[in-house]
Design a protein around this motif. Sequence first.
Motif, mmCIF file in Angstrom:
data_model
loop_
_atom_site.group_PDB
_atom_site.id
_atom_site.type_symbol
_atom_site.label_atom_id
_atom_site.label_comp_id
_atom_site.label_asym_id
_atom_site.label_seq_id
_atom_site.Cartn_x
_atom_site.Cartn_y
_atom_site.Cartn_z
ATOM 1 N N PRO A 1 7.707 13.411 -6.053
ATOM 2 C CA PRO A 1 7.852 12.087 -6.683
ATOM 3 C C PRO A 1 8.283 10.981 -5.724
ATOM 4 O O PRO A 1 7.960 9.811 -5.932
ATOM 5 N N THR A 2 9.005 11.340 -4.661
ATOM 6 C CA THR A 2 9.425 10.342 -3.675
ATOM 7 C C THR A 2 8.237 9.699 -2.979
ATOM 8 O O THR A 2 8.288 8.526 -2.595
ATOM 9 N N PHE A 3 7.140 10.450 -2.799
ATOM 10 C CA PHE A 3 5.985 9.943 -2.057
ATOM 11 C C PHE A 3 5.356 8.734 -2.739
ATOM 12 O O PHE A 3 4.738 7.896 -2.074
ATOM 13 N N VAL A 4 5.505 8.620 -4.052
ATOM 14 C CA VAL A 4 4.931 7.483 -4.775
ATOM 15 C C VAL A 4 5.548 6.177 -4.275
ATOM 16 O O VAL A 4 4.882 5.141 -4.208
ATOM 17 N N PHE A 5 6.829 6.213 -3.909
ATOM 18 C CA PHE A 5 7.514 5.021 -3.427
ATOM 19 C C PHE A 5 7.315 4.801 -1.925
ATOM 20 O O PHE A 5 7.503 3.693 -1.438
ATOM 21 N N MET A 6 6.960 5.853 -1.203
ATOM 22 C CA MET A 6 6.923 5.764 0.257
ATOM 23 C C MET A 6 5.529 5.722 0.848
ATOM 24 O O MET A 6 5.365 5.379 2.012
ATOM 25 N N ASP A 7 4.518 6.091 0.079
ATOM 26 C CA ASP A 7 3.173 6.241 0.624
ATOM 27 C C ASP A 7 2.652 4.908 1.168
ATOM 28 O O ASP A 7 2.398 3.971 0.413
ATOM 29 N N HIS A 8 2.481 4.834 2.480
ATOM 30 C CA HIS A 8 2.001 3.624 3.159
ATOM 31 C C HIS A 8 2.815 2.399 2.758
ATOM 32 O O HIS A 8 2.280 1.299 2.634
ATOM 33 N N TYR A 9 4.121 2.599 2.556
ATOM 34 C CA TYR A 9 4.966 1.478 2.129
ATOM 35 C C TYR A 9 5.009 0.389 3.196
ATOM 36 O O TYR A 9 4.956 -0.804 2.889
ATOM 37 N N GLY A 10 5.099 0.814 4.463
ATOM 38 C CA GLY A 10 5.158 -0.167 5.548
ATOM 39 C C GLY A 10 3.958 -1.084 5.550
ATOM 40 O O GLY A 10 4.073 -2.304 5.667
ATOM 41 N N ARG B 1 12.919 8.605 5.957
ATOM 42 C CA ARG B 1 11.988 8.365 7.068
ATOM 43 C C ARG B 1 11.306 9.663 7.492
ATOM 44 O O ARG B 1 10.102 9.692 7.765
ATOM 45 N N GLU B 2 12.068 10.751 7.540
ATOM 46 C CA GLU B 2 11.489 12.025 7.948
ATOM 47 C C GLU B 2 10.539 12.563 6.881
ATOM 48 O O GLU B 2 9.557 13.234 7.200
ATOM 49 N N ALA B 3 10.811 12.262 5.610
ATOM 50 C CA ALA B 3 9.897 12.667 4.544
ATOM 51 C C ALA B 3 8.556 11.952 4.685
ATOM 52 O O ALA B 3 7.490 12.546 4.462
ATOM 53 N N VAL B 4 8.592 10.676 5.067
ATOM 54 C CA VAL B 4 7.353 9.928 5.290
ATOM 55 C C VAL B 4 6.576 10.528 6.460
ATOM 56 O O VAL B 4 5.352 10.671 6.414
ATOM 57 N N GLU B 5 7.294 10.908 7.509
ATOM 58 C CA GLU B 5 6.633 11.520 8.665
ATOM 59 C C GLU B 5 5.986 12.850 8.280
ATOM 60 O O GLU B 5 4.872 13.160 8.747
ATOM 61 N N LEU B 6 6.663 13.618 7.427
ATOM 62 C CA LEU B 6 6.085 14.885 6.968
ATOM 63 C C LEU B 6 4.803 14.642 6.180
ATOM 64 O O LEU B 6 3.809 15.349 6.358
ATOM 65 N N LEU B 7 4.847 13.636 5.310
ATOM 66 C CA LEU B 7 3.655 13.307 4.519
ATOM 67 C C LEU B 7 2.500 12.910 5.430
ATOM 68 O O LEU B 7 1.355 13.330 5.223
ATOM 69 N N GLU B 8 2.800 12.102 6.435
ATOM 70 C CA GLU B 8 1.741 11.638 7.340
ATOM 71 C C GLU B 8 1.192 12.765 8.215
ATOM 72 O O GLU B 8 0.059 12.682 8.681
ATOM 73 N N ASP C 1 10.714 -0.024 8.107
ATOM 74 C CA ASP C 1 10.268 -0.295 6.742
ATOM 75 C C ASP C 1 11.393 0.025 5.764
ATOM 76 O O ASP C 1 12.211 0.906 5.996
ATOM 77 N N GLY C 2 11.447 -0.736 4.674
ATOM 78 C CA GLY C 2 12.565 -0.631 3.728
ATOM 79 C C GLY C 2 12.217 0.130 2.479
ATOM 80 O O GLY C 2 12.387 -0.383 1.368
ATOM 81 N N ALA C 3 11.700 1.359 2.640
ATOM 82 C CA ALA C 3 11.324 2.145 1.460
ATOM 83 C C ALA C 3 12.538 2.630 0.680
ATOM 84 O O ALA C 3 12.402 3.099 -0.440
ATOM 85 N N ASN C 4 13.740 2.513 1.266
ATOM 86 C CA ASN C 4 14.949 2.964 0.580
ATOM 87 C C ASN C 4 15.284 2.008 -0.558
ATOM 88 O O ASN C 4 15.576 0.832 -0.342
#
Length: 904
Positions: free
Chosen positions: A703-712, A678-685, A545-548
């Motif tokens: 604040p990063t989670f707003v852009f990454m939350d279930h982005y895929g 990617r590791e931040a998303v894994e931590l959130l999940e 996924d391209g959350a970057n």
Amino acid sequence: MCFLRRPGASAGWIWWRMLRQVIHRGLQSFFYKLGLFVSRHPVFFLTVPAVLTIIFGFSLLNRFQPDTDLESLVAPSHSLAKIERSLASSLFSLDQSKSQLYSDLHTPGRYGRVILLSKPGGNILHQADVILQIHRAVLEMKVNYKGYNYTFSHLCVLRNQDKKCVLDDIISVLEDLRQAALSNKTTARVQVSYPNTKLKDGRSSFIGHQLGGVMEVPNSKDQRVKSARAIQITYYLQTYGSVTQDLIGEKWESEFCKLMHKMQLDHQDLQLYSLASFSLWKDFHQTSLLARGKILVSLMLILLTATLSSSMKDCLRSKPFLGLLGVLTICISSVTAAGIFFITDGKYNSTLLGIPFFAMGHGTKGVFELLSGWRRTRENLPFKDRVADAYSDVMVSYTMTSSLYFIAFGMGASPFTNIEAVKVFCQNMCVSILLNYFYIFSFFGSCLVFAGQLEQNRYHSIFCCKIPSAEYLDRKPVWFQAMMNDGHQHTSHHETNPYQHHFIQHFLREHYNEWITNIYVKPFVVILYLIYASFSFMGCLQINDGANIINLLASESPSVSYALIQQKYFSNYSPVIGFYIYEPLEYWNGTVQEDLKTLSQGFNTVSWIEQYYQYLRVGNISATNKSDFISILQSSFLKKPEFQHFKNDIIFSKAGDENNIIASRLYLVARTSENTQREAVELLEKLRPLSLIQSIKFIVFNPTFVFMDHYGLSVTMPVLISGFGILLVLILTFFLVIHPLGNFWLILSVTSIELGVLGLMTLWNVDMDCISILCLIYTLNFAIDHCAPLLYTFVLATEHTRTQCIKNSLQEHGTAILQNISSFLIGLVPLLFVPSNLTFTLFKCLLLAGSCTLLHCFVILPVFLTFFPPSKKHHKKKKRAKRKEREEIECIEIQENPDHVTAV
């Protein structure tokens, strides 16, 4: 109309067949009448689109406005992270928490940030004096607004306890190092630990995101720093929400970036990388500015390719200006669509750069098909009838593919789409497809009428002068004959279609068709497809996924440079995660303390709870009940200077004489690699499900989670919905098209192309961001656009063998397919020279879409269709039966007319 029932055919099948033929003939009749109507009123259909373009073109110039809210564009619109942000903000002000809730590129509000990097092998801590000089220059920097000068102290975020500006703790560390150097002490005596260090006032501070490229002293128990390569300093500004405050903050950020550039020139021994809150949007919009010239070059290349591919040696039947006008038709329809978008208060963003290419790929297909349809008509007909025949032949298929485009992008624009940039793009594409369709049958149809009239009156296709007779040409020089040649010397009584001399059609008929259907070529094609399928499958298993967000920025921009340095030197720790306990909790209970330890296990914690427990243990103080725990916390722990800052992390309430802790927060930081996001998303999940099953009620936020939350899921949903919509339409129309096998083969071909593009783009390091998803939606339609005419012509062909049927299909549609895909691919070349990650992604995906479609239309399908159904044997039997019946009728007629036989 009479339908003969085949032996064994059911009544239902007969009725379905009748219905299909009635629908098909009805559509052909409608478009024949439409073609006649256009050919009788060409000036009207030429004028109306031109007037619409002028009107909406002016609105485009007057109402153009860029979208500056990057979060609303690329972050998922509906996400749990936004709800968690609202809840966290209602408990603890996020404006006051920005310095603790560190996030790399997604810091909210206004700020200025700089990374100072020492030379290779150097130690940035030895340059504390230089860094502090730069720091003082930032603090003293002034911005003027309406006659008043503002410095950082007027705009900064203030601490609650002493109302001083919030500054990074690394500044205090640098001050200590400078004081030690001035007093002739060695830097070793000022012990700097990593990632937590002890400050002069006794506080323990986390500096994992402020000190980078750290080398620790070997075997050091307290993780003492030996050297470091980089320091990162952030200056946070207040955000009151007022327009004036925002304007002053923007000016301060702009001056900050200019100052850092000047400091870089003054301090060559350091490398400075600056970032401000507007940098991401500015570098996102920069792509549009960089691509303007390249898009014009792309248009010129498409115009040239379309003009050349529509030309012939025959000066009467050559149609170079029709190819040119076809491309211009798509251009003016796109201008009209853009004007409608801005009239409806739309705001421009750089993802919309793909619309001209998407619209051109579909629109020019209709142009070249109409041109091919014109060439298939009989020359002895009046030009108006020829135009009507071309409409009847082509517009049924083009209407179907345009409808599927509209359905696919309409589904992408539905409320199910969770990315605003994708939704806005799909809405614009729907308007562009409708206008493309209208402009092609009106504006381009009128151009076709005028070109047909010139051809019927024997006017030169370029110079628009009368073509002289063959006798006159024979007396002229060779160069004159070449310019005025209308193909009369090539025409013979064996050749009824002079358009066969078109170079693409000649190549396909005389060379390519025979080669691709050769029995010795087919095994290599099968092997090629197996290789294609295996690489595609391998790529589909590695989708990222391209959350970057840097995937959408100009590649040589300051933001990208900053992000790369930040990723290299400051990726040891993930963004700081706020851990918010939003319900009263028995913190003095041993079980609760164990639960908190379990939740924070594996994290580097910045916690008042941990510090308080340690304070109680060191002081040998017992606080096993509520009153003692809260009393000691308020009267002793929070009064000490080194712990005063924890007051911001606890919310007390008082009911009578009893105090309660109704909410609190702590911070968690995980050790990560360079792939921090990617590791931040894994931590959130991992953390979020624990909040549902644990007795401790908490939320986690950064604040990063707003852009990454279930982005895929958010970014793949549009292509899944669009693909499902197209599949559903094709299945529902399975028995309403001319032949069900046409839809079956179309579904297989589109699936193969889509999976091929998806797999190969992954192997080409393309992530699943909003641009690649839009390209995948387009690939679905692009494949249908080119494969459908070829497949339907094949399944309806009545030749004796499949090989002959596929040859006829390629001969009929191969020219238009090759013209369109070649123009499309050549038009993509300038995108390669735009220094932007967004256009690189667009180029790669569209190149793969065009190449895979070309591969299937000219290599894979021509071979595979000779192996599999539909069978052509029944056509052969029908032809034999008709021939036998005709012979019997002739015998009967001869027997009944013996005088005629005698006379003969």
